[in-house]
Every structure is written in C-alpha cells, then in structure tokens.
Design an enzyme around this catalytic site. Structure first.
Site, PDB file in Angstrom:
ATOM      1  N   ASP A  78       0.908  -0.724   0.018  1.00  0.00           N
ATOM      2  CA  ASP A  78       0.258  -0.381  -0.264  1.00  0.00           C
ATOM      3  C   ASP A  78       0.679   1.330   0.163  1.00  0.00           C
ATOM      4  O   ASP A  78       1.947   0.596   0.022  1.00  0.00           O
ATOM      5  CB  ASP A  78      -1.071   0.078   1.113  1.00  0.00           C
ATOM      6  CG  ASP A  78      -0.227  -0.016   2.360  1.00  0.00           C
ATOM      7  OD1 ASP A  78       0.737  -1.104   2.497  1.00  0.00           O
ATOM      8  OD2 ASP A  78      -1.190   0.624   3.628  1.00  0.00           O
ATOM      9  N   GLU A 145       0.085  -1.829   5.264  1.00  0.00           N
ATOM     10  CA  GLU A 145       1.462  -1.542   6.150  1.00  0.00           C
ATOM     11  C   GLU A 145       1.118   0.227   7.032  1.00  0.00           C
ATOM     12  O   GLU A 145       1.168   0.437   8.511  1.00  0.00           O
ATOM     13  CB  GLU A 145       2.572  -1.622   5.748  1.00  0.00           C
ATOM     14  CG  GLU A 145       3.501  -1.121   7.046  1.00  0.00           C
ATOM     15  CD  GLU A 145       4.556   0.549   7.168  1.00  0.00           C
ATOM     16  OE1 GLU A 145       5.498   0.755   7.552  1.00  0.00           O
ATOM     17  OE2 GLU A 145       3.490   0.809   6.042  1.00  0.00           O
TER      18      GLU A 145
END
Length: 486
Positions: A78, A145
């Site tokens: 991400d 994350e």
C-alpha cells in the site's frame, strides 16, 4: 511509454511505473496484489497469498548457489494517499502520474508511492532478472502497512523459509537500519451537543493551508507545522474574547502523516468579524516568522460561509478547542542511547466533528515501551480532564537493534567495497514491520535498506534517481554475497 523508461536500472523503473498505474492506497491494494501474483505465475514462479492477503513469491537459487542461506526481500503493497487541495485525484481509481524533474522522480500533485513502491519494484526486478546470482529467494509483500501494519500482524510462523530478511522500506541511501520505533494508535472522543446559533451571529470559514506535511516518524524532528495544532492555537487565543462557536472543525487525513491543512467553520457576533480577520493576518505573520526555516507557504484565509442552523454549545466549543490546543505534539524526547534519533514522539494527525462527538486521532511512536506508555498515560489523563473517552489500540513493537547481526555487518562491508565509504548504521524513528516479523520468526536476521526518498506521506514526495541506482547495486551485490548455510 512512461518517462521512467529512460532511467536505469531497468526493469526496476518500468516495474515502478506499472505499480503507479494501478491504484493501491491502504485498504485498496487488491487489484495490485492480484496483478503481481499473476505476473509471478506467468514467469513460472511459485506465488500464493495467506489469510490476510500477504503475497509470497519464491524463486529458485542460481545454479551453484543452492547451498546459500535463503533470503526474503520484503516490501508493503500500500501507499499513503495525500494530494494538494487543488489536485483532482481519486486514489482508488486514478493512476499516480510520475514524472522526471532533474535528479528526482515526483508525482503530479499527489504522493508518489515511492514509499514503498520502489522497494517493491526492486524485489520484482530481482525476480525478473535471471542474470543475477543469488541463493534461494523469497519475496514477501505485506498488506495495509501504512494504516496499522495489518499484513505484518497477520503473518504466520512456518510460511517463510528464509533465514535472512531484507526490508526495503528505508528512505535514505547510505544509511543501513538495524532497528526502529514501535507505535500505538490513540483516539480521543469528546461528546458534543449543539444549539441554535444566536441571532446576530455571522458564519465564517477559516482555512489553514500550505504546510509541507510529511512522515510522522521520519520527519517529526524537523519542526514542521502541524495544521491541526496551529489552527487550535489560533482559535484558542480568541474563542473567549470573540465569543466563537464552532460548527465544524476538521484537519489532516492520516494519523501517520503530519497534517498540512485544517479547517474550521464558526459563528461569532457580527461586530467581532473584522477583529477575527485582523487577528488572522497577525497570526499568519507570527507563524511565518516562527516557521520560516521549515515552512515557506503557510496560508490562513478567513471567508464567508453559508449560515448554519446549529453550532456546538459555547461550553463544547471551548472544551474542544482547549483540548486540541493542550495536546502534546512532535518530539517528546530524544534518545540517550542512539544519538540524534528521536526516542518518543506524538503526531496529532486527524481531527473531525461527527454528529454527537468530536474525534482526534494520533500516532504515538517510541523506541522504548516505557516511552510509549508514558505518552499514552498523558493522553488518557488529558482526556479525563476534558471529559473525553480515550482509546489506545493497534500497538506494535519496535525492532530491537542487534549489534552482532551478521547481515548488518555484511551490508556494511559490501557498501564500503562498492562506494569506498562507510555507511551509517542507524536506528530509525519511523515504524518498520521488522519488529512484528520477529514474533513468528524470532531467529531471522534482518536489515533495512533503500534509496533516498524525501517528503514521504506528502505530495512533495520524491525519489532521488541516482540513489536508486546505488541501492540496486547494493541489493544485488548483497544477494550474491549471502554466505552458505552453516
């Protein structure tokens, strides 16, 4: 063809351009994940996902390297979605638009996603290049994350076969990281009540914009302006004397990004409007002077707003402004053990008003558990004084430095051989996933390396082109030099 196709090393930059073309903000990484798994399988590589969506890809050793210690390269899928207020961009649908500006690659009006897209591209580039020499390889790509390390939390023991992990989420070429801060999300909710706006009151919108923003770990020591805190400071100076009533207050978008913008809609007696406008100009001059070394374009605009029917009661307005103004923010303490590194910090990241409550979301970071608990205690105490409800959740551990780590020593020696200088062995205040990986894989030897990325978590994010080439040389030389199994 992307501008990035002209850069070296290839195919790293082409892979990064492809990553940019597929939207992947936190909680919206699925399309990119599916694409990468299919890409790996098309190359004949083993690829699978676990119960939380993490990706594991395996590549066999180069002939003659089968007896080397197995290595995992790791990145997260991400990116942080931040954009300038005048940029039209839907991070869930629109591609990032990277472009070359001299020595740097940037994005047009948004975060670039070099954090951690360059690391991800480098791992895929290793998989794609059969000319590289290496032992048994794994690539681990984790989910979500940036908003809570959910993929790392969900990683199960026994899935990885590697003995060494190379985290690619560092952002300074020439620095090798052997430890990082832990963190915890902190939420404060203040109950509110509303009432009719008194007769003779005028409604205004106050906008504090133009700040740099940035990473709440890597940039917290720079003294950047926090839009939420600055707007609260401005309102606190005049909420009593000018009889301010809040209709709305919001700022920031992520608890791990230093907020660049904050906005208030307020009502006050008509006779006090000119005074507020004057005070806004004075306050802007004050913060321009105070922050002149780090902020170049702060703006504080006061404009007319549509009149509302209800505002927070006077007591609620005053309590919320006082609470936000009183919250600690920034560096709490520098480390005694690691000189020049922040030990404990707090970022007042997101402020919003909902129907029946105001909410403030923060991120506490610390290299030591006691520092994290100290700030938690401060925030709980402040909440009690204000009559608010407080929550701490999602605590994740730091990555404890190991001065005897064989892979740290190996990276240091290879860096010195390649570039004829010593790298800095560092502990980073930002949160890396390595601390969480130590729970299911306590014996795994870990290191974190990466190219130079400035302005992460803000639209000013950029990656230094030459440093990517240096990072690639280091990464590929490290993979070749991994020692044999004992």
């Amino acid at each position: 063809m992307s501008e990035l196709s002209q850069l070296t090393p290839q195919p790293l930059w082409d892979l990064f351009a492809n990553i940019c073309s597929i939207p992947h903000p936190s909680y919206h990484e699925e399309a990119l994940a599916v694409h990468i798994v299919q890409w790996a399988q098309d190359k004949g590589l083993f690829a699978e996902r676990d119960q939380v969506g993490n990706i594991l890809i395996r590549k066999p050793a180069t002939p003659g390297y089968e007896n080397r210690r197995p290595v995992a390269m790791q990145a997260h899928l991400d990116m942080v979605p931040q954009k300038n207020s005048d940029t039209q961009h839907d991070f869930t649908r629109d591609p990032i638009k990277p472009w070359v500006d001299g020595e740097w690659v940037k994005a047009r009006g948004t975060t670039l996603g070099a954090d951690n897209g360059i690391g991800m591209a480098s791992a895929l580039a290793v998989l794609a290049d059969d000319s590289l020499e290496h032992g048994p390889l794994e690539v681990l790509l984790t989910m979500t994350e940036e908003t809570g390390m959910e993929g790392a939390f969900g990683l199960q023991p026994g899935w990885l076969q590697s003995e060494i992990l190379i985290n690619t989420d560092s952002e300074e070429e020439g620095e090798i990281y052997m430890g990082c801060a832990g963190g915890v999300d902190f939420k404060t909710q203040l109950p509110i009540s509303r009432e009719a706006i008194p007769a003779g009151y005028h409604t205004l919108r106050v906008a504090l914009t133009g700040l740099k923003g940035g990473h709440s770990g890597a940039n917290i020591h720079l003294g950047l302006g926090n839009a939420n805190k600055l707007l609260a400071r401005f309102l606190a100076d005049f909420c009593a004397t000018l009889d301010i009533r809040l209709l709305d207050l919001h700022g920031g978008t992520l608890r791990n990004a230093i907020p660049r913008e904050a906005f208030a809609v307020l009502a006050l007696p008509q006779e006090n409007v000119d005074s507020l406008r004057l005070q806004a100009r004075t306050f802007l001059s004050t913060i321009e002077s105070e922050l002149t070394a780090v902020e170049k374009k702060p703006a504080l605009d006061v404009s007319d707003s549509q009149p509302g029917e209800q505002a927070l009661t006077k007591a609620c307005s005053d309590r919320l402004i006082a609470l936000l103004h009183a919250m600690p923010n920034g560096v709490i303490r520098m480390s005694d053990d690691v000189k020049g590194v922040v030990e404990t910090s707090l970022n007042v990241g997101v402020v919003s008003i909902k129907a029946d409550k105001a909410e403030i979301r923060c991120l506490i970071r610390s290299l030591i558990d006691s520092g994290k608990l100290q700030v938690e205690g401060m925030m709980h105490a402040l909440g009690r004084l204000a009559g608010a409800t407080t929550f701490a959740k999602g605590s994740y551990p730091g990555w404890k430095p190991d001065a005897n780590s064989p892979v740290i020593h190996l990276v240091r020696d290879i860096y010195r051989q390649l570039f004829d200088k010593m790298p800095n062995i560092q502990v980073i205040h930002a949160g890396l996933e390595c601390g969480l990986f130590k729970k299911p894989y306590p014996e795994m030897d870990m290191v974190s390396i990466g190219p130079t990325i400035t302005g992460p978590h803000s639209p000013d994010e950029q990656v230094h082109i030459a440093s990517v080439g240096q990072y690639w040389k280091l990464l590929t030389a490290l993979l070749k030099a991994i020692p044999v199994k004992k």
